[in-house]
Design a protein around this motif. Structure first.
Motif, PDB file in Angstrom:
ATOM      1  N   GLY A 178       0.818  -1.186   0.000  1.00 50.66           N
ATOM      2  CA  GLY A 178       0.000   0.000   0.000  1.00 50.66           C
ATOM      3  C   GLY A 178       0.858   1.244   0.000  1.00 50.66           C
ATOM      4  O   GLY A 178       2.078   1.157  -0.025  1.00 50.66           O
ATOM      5  N   SER A 182      -8.295   4.570  -2.227  1.00 54.47           N
ATOM      6  CA  SER A 182      -9.228   4.184  -1.168  1.00 54.47           C
ATOM      7  C   SER A 182     -10.370   3.325  -1.717  1.00 54.47           C
ATOM      8  O   SER A 182     -11.016   3.662  -2.710  1.00 54.47           O
ATOM      9  N   SER A 183     -10.611   2.196  -1.050  1.00 52.07           N
ATOM     10  CA  SER A 183     -11.712   1.300  -1.379  1.00 52.07           C
ATOM     11  C   SER A 183     -12.441   1.009  -0.074  1.00 52.07           C
ATOM     12  O   SER A 183     -11.922   0.289   0.784  1.00 52.07           O
ATOM     13  N   GLU A 185     -12.738   3.002   2.318  1.00 56.98           N
ATOM     14  CA  GLU A 185     -11.845   3.606   3.294  1.00 56.98           C
ATOM     15  C   GLU A 185     -10.667   2.711   3.667  1.00 56.98           C
ATOM     16  O   GLU A 185     -10.050   2.897   4.695  1.00 56.98           O
ATOM     17  N   ASN A 186     -10.332   1.672   2.859  1.00 54.15           N
ATOM     18  CA  ASN A 186      -9.163   0.818   3.096  1.00 54.15           C
ATOM     19  C   ASN A 186      -8.108   1.153   2.056  1.00 54.15           C
ATOM     20  O   ASN A 186      -8.393   1.237   0.871  1.00 54.15           O
ATOM     21  N   LYS A 187      -6.828   1.367   2.535  1.00 50.57           N
ATOM     22  CA  LYS A 187      -5.767   1.763   1.635  1.00 50.57           C
ATOM     23  C   LYS A 187      -4.611   0.771   1.608  1.00 50.57           C
ATOM     24  O   LYS A 187      -3.752   0.839   0.750  1.00 50.57           O
ATOM     25  N   TYR A 188      -4.550  -0.176   2.580  1.00 53.76           N
ATOM     26  CA  TYR A 188      -3.421  -1.073   2.688  1.00 53.76           C
ATOM     27  C   TYR A 188      -3.905  -2.538   2.702  1.00 53.76           C
ATOM     28  O   TYR A 188      -5.043  -2.826   3.063  1.00 53.76           O
ATOM     29  N   ILE A 189      -2.968  -3.453   2.325  1.00 53.08           N
ATOM     30  CA  ILE A 189      -3.249  -4.901   2.387  1.00 53.08           C
ATOM     31  C   ILE A 189      -2.144  -5.533   3.208  1.00 53.08           C
ATOM     32  O   ILE A 189      -0.954  -5.337   2.962  1.00 53.08           O
TER      33      ILE A 189
END
Length: 194
Positions: A178, A182-183, A185-189
């Protein structure tokens, strides 16, 4: 056309007139053709094609025959059977069975398997006859290569390698990626593998 052909001139007509036709038979008896095979499904085909019920059946046998015929249909020149799993298979004569057995057992795609497996290959190929499983078992008993192969023993099996046992967290990995657009409100995996 026949009148026209009969009026054509033939230069060899004088030679043909001199030869007499021999109308006598060397044998006074005619013999029945013994090579003519009546297929096992002749009564079924006659019923489907011409609605002829075989003679000599009792009332119960007629009812059973008519009930069994519901699973068959005639598509000239072949008879087909709708089996229990609703698969349509072609009914074959006794003379065709030996070639089918040979192909499904000993052919390039055969594999010299057991009678049951050979019979299932025949069914998968779309053929049917009533004594299919008995004939397949009888055929494999006469197959020399199958009889020599026999069953798989321990010496034919591949050696198995032992699995490496690890304790918890002995082998583990973490991957962090990451930032992404934003998906929800999620930006990291974050991926963790144990």
């Amino acid at each position: 056309m026949a009148d026209h052909l009969s009026r054509l001139e033939n230069s060899n007509i004088k030679e043909l007139d001199e030869v007499e036709i021999n109308d006598s038979f060397s044998e006074e008896q005619f013999f029945a053709i013994s090579d003519l095979e009546v297929p096992w499904f002749a009564d079924i085909a006659n019923f489907l094609a011409a609605n002829i019920i075989p003679k000599g059946l009792t009332h119960q046998q007629k009812k059973r025959f008519i009930n069994d015929v519901k699973n068959y249909f005639w598509d000239d020149p072949f008879l087909f059977r709708r089996c229990e799993n609703q698969v349509i298979r072609r009914c074959v004569t006794r003379s065709e069975t030996s070639k089918i057995l040979e192909h499904c057992h000993s052919g390039p795609t055969g594999g010299h398997y057991s009678g049951t497996k050979t019979a299932h290959k025949i069914l998968e190929s779309g053929f049917y006859w009533p004594s299919l499983f008995k004939d397949a078992n009888r055929y494999i008993t006469s197959c020399d290569k199958f009889q020599r192969t026999g069953n798989i023993s321990k010496r034919d099996k591949m050696p198995q390698n032992y699995m490496l046992l690890c304790e918890i967290f002995d082998v583990w990995g973490i991957d962090f990626m990451g930032p992404f657009p934003s998906s929800v409100e999620n930006k990291y995996i974050l991926v963790a593998v144990d």
